[in-house]
Scaffold this motif. Structure first.
Motif, PDB file in Angstrom:
ATOM      1  N   VAL A   1       0.836  -1.200   0.000  1.00  0.00           N
ATOM      2  CA  VAL A   1       0.000   0.000   0.000  1.00  0.00           C
ATOM      3  C   VAL A   1       0.870   1.248   0.000  1.00  0.00           C
ATOM      4  CG1 VAL A   1      -1.712   1.308   1.310  1.00  0.00           C
ATOM      5  CG2 VAL A   1      -1.973  -1.169   1.053  1.00  0.00           C
ATOM      6  N   ARG A   2       1.879   1.275   0.830  1.00  0.00           N
ATOM      7  CA  ARG A   2       2.782   2.435   0.864  1.00  0.00           C
ATOM      8  C   ARG A   2       3.469   2.634  -0.478  1.00  0.00           C
ATOM      9  NH1 ARG A   2       4.465   0.220   6.394  1.00  0.00           N
ATOM     10  NH2 ARG A   2       3.283   1.506   7.844  1.00  0.00           N
ATOM     11  N   ALA A   3       3.917   1.539  -1.090  1.00  0.00           N
ATOM     12  CA  ALA A   3       4.608   1.631  -2.377  1.00  0.00           C
ATOM     13  C   ALA A   3       3.681   2.103  -3.500  1.00  0.00           C
ATOM     14  CB  ALA A   3       5.227   0.279  -2.743  1.00  0.00           C
ATOM     15  N   SER A   4       2.371   1.932  -3.325  1.00  0.00           N
ATOM     16  CA  SER A   4       1.423   2.379  -4.351  1.00  0.00           C
ATOM     17  C   SER A   4       1.348   3.899  -4.428  1.00  0.00           C
ATOM     18  CB  SER A   4       0.022   1.826  -4.074  1.00  0.00           C
ATOM     19  OG  SER A   4      -0.610   2.536  -3.018  1.00  0.00           O
ATOM     20  N   GLY A   5       1.703   4.575  -3.339  1.00  0.00           N
ATOM     21  CA  GLY A   5       1.613   6.029  -3.301  1.00  0.00           C
ATOM     22  C   GLY A   5       0.222   6.557  -3.006  1.00  0.00           C
ATOM     23  N   LEU A   6      -0.738   5.676  -2.805  1.00  0.00           N
ATOM     24  CA  LEU A   6      -2.113   6.090  -2.519  1.00  0.00           C
ATOM     25  C   LEU A   6      -2.284   6.372  -1.027  1.00  0.00           C
ATOM     26  CD1 LEU A   6      -3.904   3.374  -4.672  1.00  0.00           C
ATOM     27  CD2 LEU A   6      -3.729   5.815  -5.219  1.00  0.00           C
ATOM     28  N   ALA A   7      -3.197   7.273  -0.718  1.00  0.00           N
ATOM     29  CA  ALA A   7      -3.541   7.528   0.679  1.00  0.00           C
ATOM     30  C   ALA A   7      -4.199   6.264   1.231  1.00  0.00           C
ATOM     31  CB  ALA A   7      -4.495   8.708   0.780  1.00  0.00           C
ATOM     32  N   TRP A   8      -4.066   6.048   2.539  1.00  0.00           N
ATOM     33  CA  TRP A   8      -4.652   4.844   3.118  1.00  0.00           C
ATOM     34  C   TRP A   8      -5.105   5.066   4.556  1.00  0.00           C
ATOM     35  CZ3 TRP A   8      -1.867   2.578   7.207  1.00  0.00           C
ATOM     36  CH2 TRP A   8      -0.541   2.989   7.346  1.00  0.00           C
ATOM     37  N   HIS A   9      -5.983   4.192   4.983  1.00  0.00           N
ATOM     38  CA  HIS A   9      -6.511   4.182   6.354  1.00  0.00           C
ATOM     39  C   HIS A   9      -6.605   2.717   6.767  1.00  0.00           C
ATOM     40  CE1 HIS A   9      -9.178   4.915   9.782  1.00  0.00           C
ATOM     41  NE2 HIS A   9      -9.880   3.891   9.336  1.00  0.00           N
ATOM     42  N   MET A  10      -6.089   2.401   7.960  1.00  0.00           N
ATOM     43  CA  MET A  10      -6.198   1.036   8.449  1.00  0.00           C
ATOM     44  C   MET A  10      -7.260   0.984   9.538  1.00  0.00           C
ATOM     45  SD  MET A  10      -3.419  -1.859   9.470  1.00  0.00           S
ATOM     46  CE  MET A  10      -2.381  -0.769  10.386  1.00  0.00           C
TER      47      MET A  10
END
Length: 190
Positions: free
Chosen positions: A48-57
């Protein structure tokens, strides 16, 4: 050329109890089980981090998948859309996450679902127009009813991906062993 809409947020669902994994003989929660020397969750987060997209866990305990999705959507209410990614998919590729996000951003559909060798996988992308329905989910079924409704309305797009990670979830020790084989093959370029 018109600007692309904002990227959707990846919702990493890490609220499950992992009961099937423990029942199969697992000594720890499946997200903490080691895959190639790292916890399953660490692999998912790396992608997920490598995708460059914002994220929420979403890690708070919830009664079911629907409740978990709803809580995550409510926590990211202003997002342009969401990619629902169960945390037990440690082999999903960053480029797959970006491909689902891009297909969703193109705006011709409300739901985007990756398909690998005729198997439907995750992450499933949802446009902002699905936000109210997602935020109201309850129970164990997740967002299947929303996907089905969008399919009937002609607003579902399936994209073929060359990523077995979209269908390689970790529910048992056997799944973990199979993921380890796939991980090693990927590292060796096979």
């Amino acid at each position: 050329m018109p600007a692309m809409p904002a990227s959707p947020v990846v919702l990493i669902l890490a609220s499950g109890r992992g009961e099937r994994f423990c029942a199969s003989g697992g000594a720890v929660h499946k997200l903490q089980a080691l895959l190639a020397g790292q916890p399953v969750l660490a692999h998912t987060l790396d992608a997920v981090r490598a995708s460059g997209l914002a994220w929420h866990m979403e890690q708070a305990p919830h009664p079911g998948m629907g409740d978990s999705i709803a809580a995550a959507v409510r926590a990211t209410r202003s997002a342009a859309g969401w990619l629902v990614l169960p945390a037990d998919l440690p082999l999903v590729l960053p480029q797959t996450l970006r491909a689902v996000a891009q297909a969703l951003q193109e705006g011709a559909c409300s739901v985007v679902r990756p398909v690998f060798e005729d198997a439907r996988g995750h992450p499933v992308g949802f446009g902002a127009d699905c936000g109210e329905a997602l935020a109201g989910l309850v129970g164990a079924q997740g967002a299947a009813a929303i996907v089905q409704a969008q399919h009937k309305a002609g607003r579902l797009k399936e994209i073929v991906v060359h990523d077995p990670g979209v269908v390689t979830d970790i529910d048992t020790l056997t799944d973990l062993a199979r993921a380890e084989v796939l991980w090693l093959a990927r590292r060796q370029g096979r």
